[in-house]
Design an enzyme around this catalytic site. Structure first.
Site, short mmCIF file in Angstrom:
data_model
loop_
_atom_site.label_atom_id
_atom_site.label_comp_id
_atom_site.label_asym_id
_atom_site.label_seq_id
_atom_site.Cartn_x
_atom_site.Cartn_y
_atom_site.Cartn_z
N GLY A 187 34.34 58.41 39.72
CA GLY A 187 35.40 57.60 40.60
C GLY A 187 36.78 58.30 40.48
CD GLU B 185 38.06 55.76 34.51
OE1 GLU B 185 37.64 56.44 35.19
OE2 GLU B 185 37.24 55.04 33.50
CG ASP B 186 37.61 55.10 38.85
OD1 ASP B 186 38.09 54.77 37.34
OD2 ASP B 186 36.79 55.04 39.26
CG ASP C 297 37.28 45.50 34.91
OD1 ASP C 297 38.28 44.58 34.99
OD2 ASP C 297 36.10 45.06 35.01
CG ASP D 186 30.50 52.92 43.20
OD1 ASP D 186 31.35 52.94 42.23
OD2 ASP D 186 29.14 52.76 43.09
NE ARG E 142 30.94 57.11 43.90
CZ ARG E 142 31.15 56.55 43.02
NH1 ARG E 142 32.14 56.49 42.48
NH2 ARG E 142 30.17 56.46 42.19
P1 5GP Z 1 35.81 48.81 31.71
O1 5GP Z 1 35.12 49.54 30.68
O2 5GP Z 1 37.28 49.11 31.57
O3 5GP Z 1 35.60 47.35 31.74
O4 5GP Z 1 35.41 49.39 33.15
C1 5GP Z 1 35.54 50.34 33.67
C2 5GP Z 1 34.88 50.96 34.82
O5 5GP Z 1 34.23 49.58 35.61
C3 5GP Z 1 35.50 51.96 36.09
O6 5GP Z 1 35.47 53.07 35.50
C4 5GP Z 1 34.72 51.56 37.13
O7 5GP Z 1 33.37 52.46 37.16
C5 5GP Z 1 34.03 49.92 36.89
N1 5GP Z 1 35.00 49.06 37.57
C6 5GP Z 1 35.87 48.28 37.34
N2 5GP Z 1 36.52 47.41 38.18
C7 5GP Z 1 36.10 47.92 39.15
C8 5GP Z 1 36.38 47.61 40.83
O8 5GP Z 1 37.17 46.63 41.03
N3 5GP Z 1 35.79 48.47 41.63
C9 5GP Z 1 35.05 49.52 41.26
N4 5GP Z 1 34.38 50.02 42.37
N5 5GP Z 1 34.69 49.90 40.09
C10 5GP Z 1 35.17 49.03 39.01
MG MG Z 2 35.93 55.17 36.29
#
Ligand code: 5GP
Ligand code: MG
Length: 179
Positions: free
Chosen positions: A48, A102-103, A106, A162, A168
């Site tokens: 990402g 990081e992209d 969440d 994505d 992407r």
């Molecule tokens: P976390 O571990 O912080 O809950 O999740 C992070 C990962 O969830 C990110 O690196 C990404 O891959 C995915 N993610 C969370 N929210 C989104 C979103 O709105 N769109 C996309 N494409 N990926 C997300």
């Molecule tokens: Mg990511």
């Protein structure tokens, strides 16, 4: 409003290429001030972050190194569905100033586990720079020093992010359309 379809879902324009690039210039200014003469090691989290890393690095003129990692869930272990394995790290992290790129953050679980992986390897410092943050979803006590945009709890796509492997390549970031 500009809307697009990715696979079976409709998305509406949320952050334009211009807005993203302007914010990246500001983030690069902060990093330049904080990491000048520290030879930081920037580590992009694939897939990402690839566009974010490329555009951010083009705005930096300090001496630095750039690497990439990929995260995968451990296979075949019960109740560890979310535990991520860090793949592809070739560089020695000991004594280095590390900045994870990081992209999106969440829940924060992914970055919490990634930071723990690096902390075990004795870096001099470790920070996170994320293009996007969903503050309402954040469950972990993470230090997020560099954040591009705080966004609502809605699924986004584009600029490296994505939906089901697609989208992407989009230059802008789009939000899932309601309903
Ligand atoms: P976390 O571990 O912080 O809950 O999740 C992070 C990962 O969830 C990110 O690196 C990404 O891959 C995915 N993610 C969370 N929210 C989104 C979103 O709105 N769109 C996309 N494409 N990926 C997300
Ligand atoms: Mg990511």
């Amino acid at each position: 409003m500009n809307s697009i379809t990715v696979r079976d879902k409709e998305f509406v324009s949320y952050l334009t290429e211009d807005q993203i690039q302007q914010r990246i210039v500001k983030l690069a200014e902060e990093l330049t001030t904080d990491y000048k003469d520290k030879n930081p090691l920037f580590i992009g989290v694939l897939n990402g972050s690839f566009m974010f890393v490329a555009d951010l690095m083009k705005q930096l003129s300090i001496d630095c190194e750039i690497a990439f990692i990929r995260l995968s869930s451990y296979a075949g272990m019960e109740s560890t569905g979310n535990v991520k394995q860090v793949l592809g790290l070739q560089d020695n992290v000991f004594g280095r100033h590390i900045v994870l790129l990081e992209d999106i953050v969440d829940s924060g679980l992914t970055m919490e586990q990634t930071v723990a992986f690096f902390e075990d390897r004795g870096p001099k410092s470790i920070e996170i720079a994320t293009l996007l943050l969903k503050p309402e979803s954040l469950e972990k006590d993470l230090s997020l020093k560099y954040v591009g945009f705080e966004i609502p709890e809605k699924f986004v796509v584009g600029y490296g992010l994505d939906y089901d492997g697609h989208g992407r390549n989009l230059k802008d970031i789009y939000q899932l359309k309601e309903g």
